[in-house]
Design an enzyme around this catalytic site. Structure first.
Site, PDB file in Angstrom:
ATOM      1  N   GLU A 193       0.838  -1.132   0.033  1.00  9.68           N
ATOM      2  CA  GLU A 193       0.061   0.098  -0.015  1.00  9.68           C
ATOM      3  C   GLU A 193       0.891   1.141   0.106  1.00  9.68           C
ATOM      4  O   GLU A 193       0.390   2.452  -0.486  1.00  9.68           O
ATOM      5  CB  GLU A 193      -0.973  -0.098   1.251  1.00  9.68           C
ATOM      6  CG  GLU A 193      -2.185  -1.094   1.238  1.00  9.68           C
ATOM      7  CD  GLU A 193      -1.736  -2.340   1.825  1.00  9.68           C
ATOM      8  OE1 GLU A 193      -0.574  -2.769   1.840  1.00  9.68           O
ATOM      9  OE2 GLU A 193      -2.606  -3.418   1.645  1.00  9.68           O
ATOM     10  N   PHE A 233     -11.281  -7.693  14.150  1.00  9.96           N
ATOM     11  CA  PHE A 233     -10.131  -8.009  13.139  1.00  9.96           C
ATOM     12  C   PHE A 233      -9.999  -6.800  12.091  1.00  9.96           C
ATOM     13  O   PHE A 233     -10.776  -6.389  11.681  1.00  9.96           O
ATOM     14  CB  PHE A 233     -10.944  -9.382  12.513  1.00  9.96           C
ATOM     15  CG  PHE A 233      -9.768  -9.783  11.569  1.00  9.96           C
ATOM     16  CD1 PHE A 233      -8.579 -10.178  11.787  1.00  9.96           C
ATOM     17  CD2 PHE A 233     -10.112  -9.620  10.229  1.00  9.96           C
ATOM     18  CE1 PHE A 233      -7.442 -10.643  10.757  1.00  9.96           C
ATOM     19  CE2 PHE A 233      -9.095 -10.375   9.228  1.00  9.96           C
ATOM     20  CZ  PHE A 233      -7.824 -10.513   9.601  1.00  9.96           C
ATOM     21  N   GLN A 234      -8.697  -6.505  12.135  1.00  6.48           N
ATOM     22  CA  GLN A 234      -8.086  -5.330  11.385  1.00  6.48           C
ATOM     23  C   GLN A 234      -8.660  -4.073  11.491  1.00  6.48           C
ATOM     24  O   GLN A 234      -9.012  -3.450  10.638  1.00  6.48           O
ATOM     25  CB  GLN A 234      -8.163  -6.098   9.808  1.00  6.48           C
ATOM     26  CG  GLN A 234      -7.537  -7.277   9.539  1.00  6.48           C
ATOM     27  CD  GLN A 234      -7.272  -7.474   8.075  1.00  6.48           C
ATOM     28  OE1 GLN A 234      -7.896  -7.133   7.236  1.00  6.48           O
ATOM     29  NE2 GLN A 234      -6.200  -7.850   7.757  1.00  6.48           N
ATOM     30  N   LYS A 261     -17.376  -1.000   6.241  1.00  2.00           N
ATOM     31  CA  LYS A 261     -17.944  -2.049   5.413  1.00  2.00           C
ATOM     32  C   LYS A 261     -19.420  -2.160   5.116  1.00  2.00           C
ATOM     33  O   LYS A 261     -19.810  -2.068   4.040  1.00  2.00           O
ATOM     34  CB  LYS A 261     -17.556  -3.594   5.501  1.00  2.00           C
ATOM     35  CG  LYS A 261     -17.434  -4.257   4.556  1.00  2.00           C
ATOM     36  CD  LYS A 261     -16.927  -5.745   4.890  1.00  2.00           C
ATOM     37  CE  LYS A 261     -16.963  -6.577   3.797  1.00  2.00           C
ATOM     38  NZ  LYS A 261     -16.244  -8.009   4.039  1.00  2.00           N
ATOM     39  N   MET A 263      24.094   8.654   1.802  1.00  2.00           N
ATOM     40  CA  MET A 263      24.303   9.728   2.401  1.00  2.00           C
ATOM     41  C   MET A 263      24.375   9.598   3.781  1.00  2.00           C
ATOM     42  O   MET A 263      25.076  10.464   4.549  1.00  2.00           O
ATOM     43  CB  MET A 263      22.948  10.539   2.495  1.00  2.00           C
ATOM     44  CG  MET A 263      22.749  11.747   2.693  1.00  2.00           C
ATOM     45  SD  MET A 263      23.893  12.907   2.100  1.00  2.00           S
ATOM     46  CE  MET A 263      22.566  13.723   0.823  1.00  2.00           C
TER      47      MET A 263
HETATM   48  C1  LIG Z   1      12.371   5.516   5.104  1.00  2.00           C
HETATM   49  C2  LIG Z   1      13.488   6.062   5.455  1.00  2.00           C
HETATM   50  N1  LIG Z   1      14.320   5.766   6.066  1.00  2.00           N
HETATM   51  C3  LIG Z   1      15.424   5.854   6.660  1.00  2.00           C
HETATM   52  C4  LIG Z   1      15.990   7.234   5.892  1.00  2.00           C
HETATM   53  C5  LIG Z   1      17.414   7.846   6.356  1.00  2.00           C
HETATM   54  N2  LIG Z   1      18.215   8.073   5.220  1.00  2.00           N
HETATM   55  C6  LIG Z   1      18.157   9.139   4.464  1.00  2.00           C
HETATM   56  S1  LIG Z   1      19.295   8.939   3.049  1.00  2.00           S
HETATM   57  C7  LIG Z   1      19.619   7.588   3.580  1.00  2.00           C
HETATM   58  C8  LIG Z   1      20.693   6.828   2.647  1.00  2.00           C
HETATM   59  C9  LIG Z   1      20.122   6.436   1.194  1.00  2.00           C
HETATM   60  O1  LIG Z   1      20.740   5.185   0.510  1.00  2.00           O
HETATM   61  P1  LIG Z   1      20.713   4.876  -0.944  1.00  2.00           P
HETATM   62  O2  LIG Z   1      19.098   4.778  -1.129  1.00  2.00           O
HETATM   63  O3  LIG Z   1      21.493   3.698  -1.023  1.00  2.00           O
HETATM   64  O4  LIG Z   1      21.163   6.220  -1.532  1.00  2.00           O
HETATM   65  P2  LIG Z   1      22.601   7.053  -1.656  1.00  2.00           P
HETATM   66  O5  LIG Z   1      22.634   7.986  -0.652  1.00  2.00           O
HETATM   67  O6  LIG Z   1      23.658   5.950  -1.382  1.00  2.00           O
HETATM   68  O7  LIG Z   1      22.577   7.657  -2.906  1.00  2.00           O
HETATM   69  C10 LIG Z   1      19.067   7.130   4.630  1.00  2.00           C
HETATM   70  C11 LIG Z   1      19.271   5.687   5.279  1.00  2.00           C
HETATM   71  C12 LIG Z   1      15.167   7.908   5.157  1.00  2.00           C
HETATM   72  N3  LIG Z   1      15.413   9.064   4.470  1.00  2.00           N
HETATM   73  N4  LIG Z   1      14.108   7.448   4.573  1.00  2.00           N
END
Ligand SMILES: Cc1ncc(C[n+]2csc(CCOP(=O)(O)OP(=O)(O)O)c2C)c(N)n1
Length: 562
Positions: free
Chosen positions: A49, A111-112, A161, A471
């Protein structure tokens, strides 16, 4: 004519002009799914979803329509929440329809059962729990109106529902009557405030206009261009404002803030007037608030009154629609040329060119983004995920048209890129839709490859694999003494084989020299395609203004401020 609640729901969507919806069925929403079979609406079955919410969001951001997603009660509805919060933060008009347990068992831990209204309250602009079938049509009418008007945002309609099964006479209201909600007031211009603002514009010698997503959402590119050209005012953009002015425009400075260009940030630092249209002065943009635009007067125009004076005190705050006010500003100011101010910025621009430092082997992200840019921008939409690849895309893609760039800026939601690309492609079948993603991000909603392949959605996926949550690893490098806690992505799959398992073509690229041909092949491929780019593990994004620091402390740009 008497219709069931479920039939009414489908009818309301048709009357709102909804042609496509994204969702995932379950017990509490089955009557609606059944009614869908007799409607003209095309339903896209996602595999989670969250994908439905992001697809609806991508659909909304790249069209002038609301995006619609559907889920069942309980876990179906809670899986939508991240997508709704993403849409809320980025002002995207999404209408979410959820099934709820039957009215008599609400509150019994049936439920749910989950309190969808309560759980989505802080993640939506508005919500409905419709307990009487006679209220359904009104709820739908209002939901679309609220989602699309004023500051756009997501609205949830939770329908038990039994309400879906009850029958009533169907009448779709012509009008909404919502006491206390008057977004149309934003169309009334406060002439006195405009006069004060224009007085500041007349006196300014070094103005900078900060362009936010509000300019893009109000389709105000022509008005923005005319205004800044009249007063020769450089434009620094937020992540969401980037596509408002083409990168090639001489007054476009690109992105400001944490990963903004040295010249955009320098311009803001040295400005004597900041004219903010449609941005909320997010902390990613301002850095340290005490030092942000210290020497500047501030004009802040926003459609949402609660934004004015929230983060940065405005000398003149105006509530209103960017399109209308940019035009009023243009009419009221005298023409001006600013050769010295623009020449100074030009010197910074030459001194601090955009680049990705990469002396190591492997593919340079800059090469990828330049090759994509060369494809042109008129018929292209780029979505991104979140991380380094997102910031490189913001810095380096040459943008040419509003709504070219679709990204999760406010919530920064990993997993957004692929399903948002699905939505963008469904809304824009004639455009080339490219999802730029990271190896961490794509795995957050990788199951949507099935949605792509079963529906033959021809999105192109450009995956930058650095084997890290890049990042976060970069922040660990700078601020945690290179202690790479839990950011190494061991166990990545072979992404090309994975795509192939879903029936999607792809290729892996390891050498920079192979990038142009690989991008060309990917973008010209008839159907979906996954391009797996192997980039050096420790490639970084610069400049980087540390959180809460002034722009003068940008890493990678130590001598930038003159
Ligand atoms: C749902 C979610 N969880 C954690 C983060 C924290 N976060 C920000 S950037 C990042 C790394 C992203 O890694 P990747 O998709 O491999 O991209 P890259 O930075 O290597 O280009 C994380 C874990 C986030 N922004 N969103």
């Amino acid at each position: 004519m008497e219709l069931s609640g479920a039939q009414i729901m489908a009818k309301c969507l048709e009357l709102e002009g909804t042609k496509h919806i994204f969702g995932f069925p379950g017990g509490a929403i089955m009557p609606f799914y059944d009614a869908l079979m007799d409607s003209k609406i095309r339903h896209y079955l996602v595999r989670h979803e969250q994908g439905a919410a992001h697809a609806a969001d991508g659909y909304a951001r790249t069209s002038d329509k609301a995006g619609v997603c559907v889920a069942t009660s309980g876990p179906g509805a809670t899986n939508l929440v991240t997508g709704l919060a993403t849409a809320l933060m980025d002002c995207s008009p999404v209408v979410a329809i959820t099934g709820q347990v039957a009215c008599p068992v609400i509150g019994t831990d049936a439920f749910q059962e989950i309190d969808v209204f309560g759980i989505t309250l802080p993640a939506t602009k508005h919500g409905y729990l419709v307990k009487d079938v006679r209220d359904l049509a009104r709820a739908f009418k209002e939901a679309f109106h609220i989602a699309l008007s004023g500051r756009p945002g997501p609205v949830v309609i939770d329908v038990p529902k039994d309400v879906q099964n009850q029958k009533t006479e169907f009448v779709y209201p012509d009008e909404v009557n919502l006491p206390g909600y008057h977004p149309e007031e934003a169309e009334e211009v406060d002439e006195e405030a405009v006069a004060r603002a224009c007085e500041l514009v007349e006196r300014a010698e070094r103005p900078v206009l900060i362009c936010g997503g509000g300019v893009v959402y109000s389709n105000a590119t022509p008005e923005l261009t005319a205004f800044v050209e009249k007063i020769d005012c450089p434009v620094a953009a937020t992540l969401h404002g980037l596509s408002a002015l083409p990168t090639a425009h001489p007054l476009a400075l690109g992105m400001l803030g944490m990963h903004g260009s040295g010249y955009a940030n320098n311009a803001v630092l040295k400005a004597d007037l900041i004219i903010n249209f449609g941005s909320r002065f997010d902390d990613r943009i301002t850095g340290n608030l005490k030092t942000f635009a210290e020497n500047a007067k501030v004009i802040h125009v926003d459609i949402d009154p609660s934004e004015i004076d929230k983060n940065v005190r405005a000398d003149v705050g105006i509530v209103g629609d960017a399109k209308i006010l940019l035009e009023r500003f243009r009419e009221s100011v005298t023409e001006k040329k600013r050769p010295e101010w623009l020449a100074r910025i030009e010197r910074w621009r030459k001194q601090y060119p955009k680049k990705v430092l990469d002396e190591k082997d492997g593919v340079n992200p800059m090469t990828i983004l330049e090759c994509i840019s060369e494809r042109g921008t008129d018929d292209v939409i780029v979505t991104t995920d979140v991380g380094q690849h997102q910031m490189w895309s913001a810095q380096l893609l040459r943008q040419g048209r509003p709504r070219y760039f679709v990204t999760s800026g406010g919530l920064g939601t990993m997993g957004f890129g692929l399903p948002a690309a699905v939505g963008a492609q469904v809304a824009n079948p004639d455009k080339l839709v490219i999802a730029i993603t990271g190896d961490g991000s794509i795995q957050m909603n990788i199951q949507e490859l099935a949605t792509v392949s079963t529906n033959k959605i021809p999105v192109k996926i450009v995956l930058m694999e650095n084997k890290y949550l890049g990042m976060v690893r970069q922040w660990q490098e700078h601020f945690f003494d290179k202690r790479y806690s839990c950011t190494h992505l061991e166990g990545n799959p072979d992404f090309v084989k994975l795509a192939s398992a879903y029936g999607i073509a792809g290729a892996r690229v390891e050498r920079n020299a192979d990038v142009p041909a690989a991008i060309k092949k990917c973008l010209e491929h008839d159907g979906p395609y996954l391009l797996h780019m192997v980039i050096p593990e420790e490639t970084n994004v610069y400049p980087l203004v540390p959180s809460g620091a002034p722009f003068t402390e940008a890493i990678g740009l130590e001598d930038a401020v003159r």
